[in-house]
Design an enzyme around this catalytic site. Structure first.
Site, PDB file in Angstrom:
ATOM      1  CG  ASP A   1      -5.387   8.287  -0.587  1.00 23.26           C
ATOM      2  OD1 ASP A   1      -4.577   7.386  -0.902  1.00 23.26           O
ATOM      3  OD2 ASP A   1      -5.566   8.672   0.587  1.00 23.26           O
TER       4      ASP A   1
ATOM      5  CD  GLU B   1      -6.869   9.548   5.618  1.00 19.34           C
ATOM      6  OE1 GLU B   1      -7.125   9.331   4.432  1.00 19.34           O
ATOM      7  OE2 GLU B   1      -6.491   8.645   6.378  1.00 19.34           O
TER       8      GLU B   1
ATOM      9  CG  ASP C   1      -1.923   1.158   1.226  1.00 19.31           C
ATOM     10  OD1 ASP C   1      -2.007   1.878   0.217  1.00 19.31           O
ATOM     11  OD2 ASP C   1      -2.592   1.350   2.253  1.00 19.31           O
TER      12      ASP C   1
ATOM     13  CG  ASP D   1      -3.279   6.551   7.297  1.00 29.04           C
ATOM     14  OD1 ASP D   1      -3.586   7.197   6.292  1.00 29.04           O
ATOM     15  OD2 ASP D   1      -3.382   5.310   7.388  1.00 29.04           O
TER      16      ASP D   1
END
Ligand code: GLC
Ligand code: CA
Length: 553
Positions: free
Chosen positions: A317, A251, A68, A209
């Protein structure tokens, strides 16, 4: 903390920040191995300083299997070797500080890689032991049934079977990213110690995150739980006690009220991304109607005095469409991702310039909105020169390609073997590095790059943009959005035509009668405001920033 750090971390500096988000991997490769590195980034700091940004947010640089792109962490207290060493990192942080720029790093605290030693240890440890309990386990895969799946294109369940443990483990993202268990005090201690590790290198902030998903509890949807907020308050207390002025950026991809909760009473995160505003800026220019932006700003309640939104147009993203209705999502997909390959999960994997069809007027309009709406703007690397994307690269890699510095070898990103690069640079006729690069734009006074520089410079002269209130001004034409940003007597009227055709609008500026607007980009004086509606005319996608000046006859 040294003296520069103390100066840079004055109280609520984050309210004035202009943030630049970048991937070390894709920025500049100093040693020719094909991967960007900290040494390369340090060499490019003057470029960033000249742009007018003052805070750098780095994507993950930790050792990782990179399934990722680094959000699957193997070791939180070191640097993936291709990016350099901890010593290189320290040199970078100090060099950034010396240029009066701050550094925010990623703290991926919801989950680790399944290769992380904690997870390997957990699978082998007896059920119920503190080692096993670093993660979230279950004998069945039907627990927490109310919880949504985020990566809908690749995952069917938030549970995966681990044959070694003989149990299912919980993961909100990829199945190779097991969620940490914050009910275990040892996990909290581990997290705090990781934070201290990086704080001692002088970092100025952390992006947290995936923060809504930290803590799980039965019979909930496992998002935004009070336990998660408790944990954040605990983290914040630790920071405030020993590292004042270091900020937390959440986030939290949530609706405004839930996202706002991450500020707590000013005792949780200092900043949070405004996820719902972003797609509405795109909707407003697509429909030529201000309503989506106005409604969202009005739905956003005030936040504690020491807090600030982080607003953005694009990031690493997909352009997420989680915080819109289904009808709005379909509208966005049909408008901006008619090529279905550009759709990913509930979003669109494209960069700003291609989304705007490389239309300079629209790119400027969007940036002018970003830089004048309430919040600290976050610019995504490469968007300042109008870089393109490459859907062929899979997942979100297409928006993470090498920075295009010049028309030279590998776009000036690396002098290494083109076949050995972290990712191939964009090389097509329209967006490729031969057409779109920093060097060409440096030398062109009319380039997008130089426009952004000028705009940031203008913005920095008016605290109203960073700190001011917003008040919408009535305009009799829905294609025109008008708002005043006001701070300590400085009033800046921001007004824009969101449509593709020329427009005129009558603004209700009675409150400013007898004042003279001065246009901030060119300095021209506009007609004095009277008692009657004030008429402005616009080119397609045209905008003005007008400072109100007292006018003496
Ligand atoms: C965040 C990151 C995204 C990552 C995910 C899982 O949403 O922005 O890039 O894939 O977390 O770590
Ligand atoms: Ca390198």
């Amino acid at each position: 903390m040294n003296r520069t750090e103390r100066e840079l971390r004055y109280p609520s500096w984050h309210k004035d920040a202009v943030i630049y988000q970048l991937h070390v991997k894709s920025f500049f490769d100093a040693n020719g191995d094909g991967f960007g590195d900290f040494e390369g980034l340090t060499q490019k700091l003057d470029y960033l300083a000249s742009l007018g940004v003052d805070t750098i947010w780095l994507l993950p640089f930790y050792p990782s299997p990179k399934r990722d792109d680094g959000y699957d962490v193997l070791d939180y207290e070191s640097i993936s070797p291709e990016f350099g060493t901890l010593a290189d990192f320290k040199v970078f942080v100090d060099a950034a500080h010396a240029r009066r720029m701050r550094v925010i790093i990623e703290l991926v605290i919801n989950h680790t890689s399944d290769q992380h030693p904690w997870f390997q240890r957990a699978r082998h440890a007896p059920a119920g032991s503190p080692e096993r309990d670093f993660y979230v386990w279950s004998d069945t895969d039907d627990k927490f049934a109310e919880t949504r799946i985020i990566f809908v294109d690749s995952e069917r369940s938030n549970w995966s079977w681990d044959p070694v443990a003989g149990a299912y483990f919980w993961h909100r993202f990829y199945s190779h990213q097991p969620d940490l268990n914050y009910h275990n005090p040892e996990v909290i201690e581990a997290l705090l110690s990781i934070m201290r590790f990086w704080l001692d290198f002088g970092v100025d902030g952390f992006r947290l995150d995936a923060v809504p998903y930290l803590v799980e509890r039965e019979n909930t949807n496992n998002e935004n739980l009070p336990e998660t907020h408790e944990l954040l308050k605990r983290i914040r207390r630790t920071l405030d006690a020993s590292y004042p002025g270091v900020i937390l950026l959440a986030e939290a991809n949530q609706w405004p009220d839930e996202a706002r909760d991450y500020f707590g009473k000013g005792d949780e995160c200092h900043m949070a991304f405004h996820f719902p505003l972003m797609p509405r800026i795109f909707m407003a220019v697509a429909t030529g109607d201000r309503q989506p932006i106005v409604t969202m700003v009005e739905q956003t309640h005030d936040i504690p005095e020491n807090c600030q939104w982080a607003i953005f147009l694009r990031n690493h993203d997909e352009l997420t469409l989680e915080m819109v209705t289904e009808a709005e999502r379909n509208f966005m997909w049909n408008t901006y991702a008619s090529d279905e390959r550009a759709r990913l999960n509930l979003g669109i994997r494209r960069r700003l310039s291609p989304l705007m069809d490389q239309d300079r007027r629209r790119v400027e309009l969007l940036q002018a909105l970003l830089l004048s709406l309430p919040g600290s703007p976050v610019l995504y690397y490469g968007d300042e020169i109008g870089m393109g994307d490459n859907v062929e690269l899979g997942d979100r890699n297409g928006v993470r390609t090498p920075m295009q510095w010049s028309d030279g070898r590998n776009g000036g990103f690396s002098n290494g073997d083109p076949d050995a690069l972290a990712l191939p640079p964009i090389d097509d006729a329209r967006y490729g590095f031969r057409a779109v690069n920093v060097e060409v734009q440096e030398n062109d006074p009319h380039s997008l790059l130089n426009w952004i520089r000028r705009t940031l410079a203008i913005r920095s002269e008016h605290e109203a943009f960073a700190r001011g209130h917003i008040r919408f001004v009535d305009a009799d034409n829905a294609a025109v959005i008008a708002y005043v940003r006001e701070y300590r007597g400085d009033h800046v009227l921001c007004v824009a035509n969101l449509s593709k055709v020329p427009q005129a609008a009558d603004l209700d500026l009675r409150g400013y009668a007898d004042q003279r607007p001065r246009e901030l980009f060119g300095g021209a004086a506009f007609p004095v405001i009277g008692k009657r509606p004030y008429t402005l005319t616009f080119q397609p996608y045209g905008y003005f920033w007008l400072q109100m000046e007292r006018h003496s006859r």
